[in-house]
Scaffold this motif. Sequence first.
Motif, PDB file in Angstrom:
ATOM      1  N   MET A   1      -0.841   0.606   0.709  1.00 41.72           N
ATOM      2  CA  MET A   1      -0.844   1.914   0.078  1.00 41.72           C
ATOM      3  C   MET A   1       0.481   2.200  -0.622  1.00 41.72           C
ATOM      4  SD  MET A   1      -3.210   4.416   2.443  1.00 41.72           S
ATOM      5  CE  MET A   1      -1.846   5.338   2.964  1.00 41.72           C
ATOM      6  N   TRP A  56      -9.812   7.573  -4.527  1.00 40.87           N
ATOM      7  CA  TRP A  56      -9.001   8.309  -3.556  1.00 40.87           C
ATOM      8  C   TRP A  56      -9.435   9.750  -3.385  1.00 40.87           C
ATOM      9  CZ3 TRP A  56      -6.487   5.521  -0.358  1.00 40.87           C
ATOM     10  CH2 TRP A  56      -6.012   4.276  -0.745  1.00 40.87           C
ATOM     11  N   TYR A  73     -10.752   5.727  10.280  1.00 40.96           N
ATOM     12  CA  TYR A  73      -9.486   6.153   9.692  1.00 40.96           C
ATOM     13  C   TYR A  73      -9.686   6.549   8.232  1.00 40.96           C
ATOM     14  CZ  TYR A  73      -4.961   5.866   7.428  1.00 40.96           C
ATOM     15  OH  TYR A  73      -3.860   6.146   6.670  1.00 40.96           O
ATOM     16  N   TRP A  74     -10.339   5.673   7.471  1.00 39.99           N
ATOM     17  CA  TRP A  74     -10.471   5.916   6.039  1.00 39.99           C
ATOM     18  C   TRP A  74     -11.392   7.090   5.730  1.00 39.99           C
ATOM     19  CZ3 TRP A  74      -6.947   4.533   2.947  1.00 39.99           C
ATOM     20  CH2 TRP A  74      -6.180   3.407   3.226  1.00 39.99           C
ATOM     21  N   GLU A  75     -12.457   7.236   6.494  1.00 45.22           N
ATOM     22  CA  GLU A  75     -13.342   8.388   6.262  1.00 45.22           C
ATOM     23  C   GLU A  75     -12.593   9.691   6.519  1.00 45.22           C
ATOM     24  OE1 GLU A  75     -16.847   7.761   8.601  1.00 45.22           O
ATOM     25  OE2 GLU A  75     -17.539   6.126   7.305  1.00 45.22           O
ATOM     26  N   ALA A  76     -11.784   9.718   7.573  1.00 46.26           N
ATOM     27  CA  ALA A  76     -10.982  10.916   7.867  1.00 46.26           C
ATOM     28  C   ALA A  76      -9.953  11.150   6.764  1.00 46.26           C
ATOM     29  CB  ALA A  76     -10.296  10.771   9.229  1.00 46.26           C
ATOM     30  N   LYS A  77      -9.330  10.082   6.291  1.00 47.52           N
ATOM     31  CA  LYS A  77      -8.340  10.195   5.214  1.00 47.52           C
ATOM     32  C   LYS A  77      -8.976  10.759   3.945  1.00 47.52           C
ATOM     33  CE  LYS A  77      -4.674   8.572   2.669  1.00 47.52           C
ATOM     34  NZ  LYS A  77      -3.961   9.753   2.256  1.00 47.52           N
ATOM     35  N   PHE A  78     -10.113  10.207   3.551  1.00 45.44           N
ATOM     36  CA  PHE A  78     -10.796  10.691   2.347  1.00 45.44           C
ATOM     37  C   PHE A  78     -11.232  12.146   2.508  1.00 45.44           C
ATOM     38  CE2 PHE A  78     -12.138   6.052   1.654  1.00 45.44           C
ATOM     39  CZ  PHE A  78     -11.017   5.793   0.895  1.00 45.44           C
ATOM     40  N   ARG A  80      -9.798  14.426   4.384  1.00 45.69           N
ATOM     41  CA  ARG A  80      -8.589  15.255   4.266  1.00 45.69           C
ATOM     42  C   ARG A  80      -8.162  15.407   2.807  1.00 45.69           C
ATOM     43  NH1 ARG A  80      -6.806  11.951   8.503  1.00 45.69           N
ATOM     44  NH2 ARG A  80      -5.320  10.935   7.082  1.00 45.69           N
ATOM     45  N   ASN A  81      -8.264  14.324   2.033  1.00 42.77           N
ATOM     46  CA  ASN A  81      -7.914  14.395   0.615  1.00 42.77           C
ATOM     47  C   ASN A  81      -8.783  15.427  -0.105  1.00 42.77           C
ATOM     48  OD1 ASN A  81      -6.045  12.362   0.943  1.00 42.77           O
ATOM     49  ND2 ASN A  81      -7.210  10.809  -0.155  1.00 42.77           N
ATOM     50  N   ARG A  84      -7.933  18.984   1.063  1.00 44.27           N
ATOM     51  CA  ARG A  84      -6.659  19.403   0.495  1.00 44.27           C
ATOM     52  C   ARG A  84      -6.817  19.772  -0.981  1.00 44.27           C
ATOM     53  NH1 ARG A  84      -3.682  14.599   0.082  1.00 44.27           N
ATOM     54  NH2 ARG A  84      -4.697  14.523  -1.933  1.00 44.27           N
TER      55      ARG A  84
END
Length: 129
Positions: A1, A56, A73-78, A80-81, A84
């Motif tokens: 990243m 992203w 992890y990635w599903e939570a990250k996306f 959150r993006n 936000r």
Amino acid sequence: MQGNKRANTKPELLVRRMLRDLGYPGYRLQWNKVPGRPDIVYPGRKLAIFVNGCFWHRCPVCNPPGVKTHTEYWEAKFRRNVERDTRNQEALRHMGWTVEVIWEHELKKKALPKTKDRLRQIMRATERT
């Protein structure tokens, strides 16, 4: 990243070039005086333009594929993006700003004329008289 740049990405540079070609220089970049630090800001027009990558920021048109490893992890990250982005855009609108999002797929060669026309319309609509 670490290889993913925050600013001056190819899509962002392309939008900035189109705005200059249309005769609209004078923008601010990554302006931190408003929520979300929009990619391109015209403070006098109260116009914030976000140039979002389809992957992203989870483009609703492209519906990009998920990641095959570390999916939680990635599903939570996306998620959150997206949350936000929504929160920042709503805050800007609440402050009386016009918010526009240019998606990466709108900057493909075939879509460029349509995107340039859209930018022209946005700029005309936000002119102060």
